[in-house]
Design an enzyme around this catalytic site. Sequence first.
Site, mmCIF file in Angstrom:
data_model
loop_
_atom_site.group_PDB
_atom_site.id
_atom_site.type_symbol
_atom_site.label_atom_id
_atom_site.label_comp_id
_atom_site.label_asym_id
_atom_site.label_seq_id
_atom_site.Cartn_x
_atom_site.Cartn_y
_atom_site.Cartn_z
ATOM 1 N N LYS A 87 79.554 49.090 85.984
ATOM 2 C CA LYS A 87 78.961 48.004 84.990
ATOM 3 C C LYS A 87 79.380 46.534 85.483
ATOM 4 C CE LYS A 87 77.787 46.555 80.575
ATOM 5 N NZ LYS A 87 76.898 45.566 81.132
ATOM 6 N N LYS A 104 88.433 44.510 85.573
ATOM 7 C CA LYS A 104 88.319 43.756 84.217
ATOM 8 C C LYS A 104 87.904 44.852 83.080
ATOM 9 C CE LYS A 104 85.845 40.058 84.669
ATOM 10 N NZ LYS A 104 84.621 39.306 84.697
ATOM 11 N N LYS A 158 78.358 44.872 90.577
ATOM 12 C CA LYS A 158 77.469 43.796 90.495
ATOM 13 C C LYS A 158 76.432 43.607 91.327
ATOM 14 C CE LYS A 158 79.088 39.569 88.593
ATOM 15 N NZ LYS A 158 79.880 39.067 87.503
ATOM 16 N N THR A 192 81.221 35.472 76.273
ATOM 17 C CA THR A 192 81.880 35.309 77.278
ATOM 18 C C THR A 192 82.801 34.056 76.932
ATOM 19 O OG1 THR A 192 80.701 36.278 78.741
ATOM 20 C CG2 THR A 192 82.324 35.083 79.681
ATOM 21 N N ASN A 206 76.389 29.464 80.543
ATOM 22 C CA ASN A 206 76.594 30.393 79.491
ATOM 23 C C ASN A 206 78.283 30.533 79.020
ATOM 24 O OD1 ASN A 206 77.319 33.398 78.643
ATOM 25 N ND2 ASN A 206 75.410 32.802 77.695
ATOM 26 N N SER A 237 79.232 43.532 75.674
ATOM 27 C CA SER A 237 78.179 44.264 76.299
ATOM 28 C C SER A 237 78.530 45.780 75.944
ATOM 29 C CB SER A 237 78.284 44.090 77.862
ATOM 30 O OG SER A 237 77.681 43.131 78.057
HETATM 31 P P1 NDP Z 1 75.559 29.768 84.404
HETATM 32 O O1 NDP Z 1 74.435 29.784 85.506
HETATM 33 O O2 NDP Z 1 75.036 29.887 82.915
HETATM 34 O O3 NDP Z 1 76.411 28.376 84.398
HETATM 35 C C1 NDP Z 1 77.049 27.869 85.545
HETATM 36 C C2 NDP Z 1 77.485 26.468 85.189
HETATM 37 O O4 NDP Z 1 78.240 25.919 86.169
HETATM 38 C C3 NDP Z 1 76.169 25.507 85.068
HETATM 39 O O5 NDP Z 1 76.535 24.736 83.831
HETATM 40 C C4 NDP Z 1 76.412 24.663 86.637
HETATM 41 O O6 NDP Z 1 75.839 23.429 86.403
HETATM 42 C C5 NDP Z 1 77.891 24.678 86.564
HETATM 43 N N1 NDP Z 1 78.191 24.438 88.048
HETATM 44 C C6 NDP Z 1 77.874 25.104 89.223
HETATM 45 N N2 NDP Z 1 78.585 24.447 90.136
HETATM 46 C C7 NDP Z 1 79.070 23.295 89.779
HETATM 47 C C8 NDP Z 1 80.028 22.323 90.260
HETATM 48 N N3 NDP Z 1 80.191 22.368 91.585
HETATM 49 N N4 NDP Z 1 80.686 21.417 89.424
HETATM 50 C C9 NDP Z 1 80.219 21.584 88.281
HETATM 51 N N5 NDP Z 1 79.564 22.396 87.632
HETATM 52 C C10 NDP Z 1 79.008 23.337 88.210
HETATM 53 O O7 NDP Z 1 76.570 30.803 84.837
HETATM 54 P P2 NDP Z 1 77.515 31.571 83.865
HETATM 55 O O8 NDP Z 1 78.298 30.550 82.931
HETATM 56 O O9 NDP Z 1 76.954 32.861 83.339
HETATM 57 O O10 NDP Z 1 78.818 31.689 84.857
HETATM 58 C C11 NDP Z 1 79.485 31.058 84.991
HETATM 59 C C12 NDP Z 1 81.101 31.722 85.580
HETATM 60 O O11 NDP Z 1 81.569 32.720 84.446
HETATM 61 C C13 NDP Z 1 80.792 32.661 86.989
HETATM 62 O O12 NDP Z 1 82.128 32.753 87.611
HETATM 63 C C14 NDP Z 1 80.517 33.990 86.211
HETATM 64 O O13 NDP Z 1 80.544 35.077 87.122
HETATM 65 C C15 NDP Z 1 81.480 34.082 85.335
HETATM 66 N N6 NDP Z 1 81.261 35.304 84.093
HETATM 67 C C16 NDP Z 1 79.912 34.889 83.212
HETATM 68 C C17 NDP Z 1 79.618 35.879 82.393
HETATM 69 C C18 NDP Z 1 78.592 35.925 81.706
HETATM 70 O O14 NDP Z 1 78.727 36.759 80.623
HETATM 71 N N7 NDP Z 1 77.777 35.088 81.856
HETATM 72 C C19 NDP Z 1 80.783 36.897 82.170
HETATM 73 C C20 NDP Z 1 82.015 36.923 82.619
HETATM 74 C C21 NDP Z 1 82.461 36.079 83.851
HETATM 75 P P3 NDP Z 1 74.144 23.504 86.178
HETATM 76 O O15 NDP Z 1 74.035 23.764 84.673
HETATM 77 O O16 NDP Z 1 74.069 21.724 86.303
HETATM 78 O O17 NDP Z 1 73.544 24.101 87.047
#
Ligand code: NDP
Length: 413
Positions: free
Chosen positions: A67, A91, A103, A187, A218, A346
Amino acid sequence: MSIFLQNVHKILRRSIELGNFPEELYYFLAKPQRIVVVQIPVRMDDGRMAVFEGYRVQHNNALGPYKGGIRFHPEVTLEDDIALAMLMTFKNSLHGLPYGGGKGAVRVDPKRLSERELERLSRGYVRAIRGVIGEYEDIPAPDIGTNPQIMAWMVDEYSVLRGRNVPAAFTAKPPELWGNPVREYATGFGVAVAAREAAKRELGGFEGLRVAVHGFGNTGQWAAYWSARFGARVVAISDTSGTVYDPNGLDVELALKAKRETGKVVNYPKGEKLGPDASLYVDADVLMPSAMENTIRLDNVAKVKARLVVEGANGPTTPDAEAVLYGRGVTVVPDILANGGGVVMSYLEWLQNLQWQAWKEGETRDRLEGQMVDTFARVYSAYREGRGVTMRDTAFILAIDRVYSAIRARGWM
Ligand code: NDP
């Protein structure tokens, strides 16, 4: 080898040593059981054919079906995908789920595709990996660059291929297609719950604390929203467009509106505007790195002022930077604990789907919160008892212990 994968190997090796597990377990867990590499042809709107490379990494299934999410990102590499799959094994184990870790990823910039191109790519990816996924084999979900709409296309494509509806084959689907409304914010909600539980124990409470959130997708959006709902003061939020900062506290709902309407948090109408990394360094009590891996490193850790770091992203703090933080008395709530709310939710969605049920939002959220609070308490008390030097060591030792027990019970080692 990528820095991220090297770091995950370092964490694994250290936890195996500290937890007194046999060294051969390290070699067993350092590599995934299966790696699938696919080429996905997509007919673009202008008639051109583009071919995208994708992966599905299945790290370990001792505890149950693989998963983990699917990432759409222009710089994603197979090695980073392996690192992410490894983190999923631990996790899922830590949170007591009946899952192994996997993944997926596609090297693409989803922001540059039209909606129809994105749909064709999502369906093409499912056709390419159809043989190794399924509701009892490997259950994907979203990650960076993917979302519930993409899960809807994917579960539809997979259902067509199987000749029947298979709702439990993907999670984080939209509520109108077998999803649950809680998954959208699960999350970030879990990150805020973990921060609240850590702050209660380490900083005397969460209310009124200054929170900075790096990344406003997200994870970050909902981490900010629920931190404010739990009484903290969100002072800085960043995305790639920059940071909005207000020491008196931002209006998170207004920041969400600016992000949704314009795609950029810097269009928040008030506050100070700074560069995209500024939220890492502002005066804050709690920092939630919620964007990418390798964000807090040896070269910038000295500028981090927060007293508590709660990892919304996977792998945002490198091991050497974490050692510096602990040396300064800063506690880091590790990714596999703090951002587990997404996969716990999930799991709850998967349970509903297998039974063709739809649970109500309130009861589902209460169950998610209860699981996050319990897991946090379990890790924290083991940490205080000295199982591991850092909270990450402790979480990994507990997680590895459960995977190792299943491996032995199966007779694999
Ligand atoms: P998203 O694509 O929804 O969001 C990523 C965010 O990070 C965006 O707002 C992006 O900006 C921002 N970002 C990327 N690079 C930079 C930077 N250099 N400086 C500032 N902001 C930056 O991804 P998720 O929220 O889904 O995932 C984020 C993290 O959380 C990842 O590590 C992921 O593996 C982890 N995660 C996510 C889960 C989920 O359910 N979605 C579950 C568990 C972990 P912009 O909006 O401008 O593109």
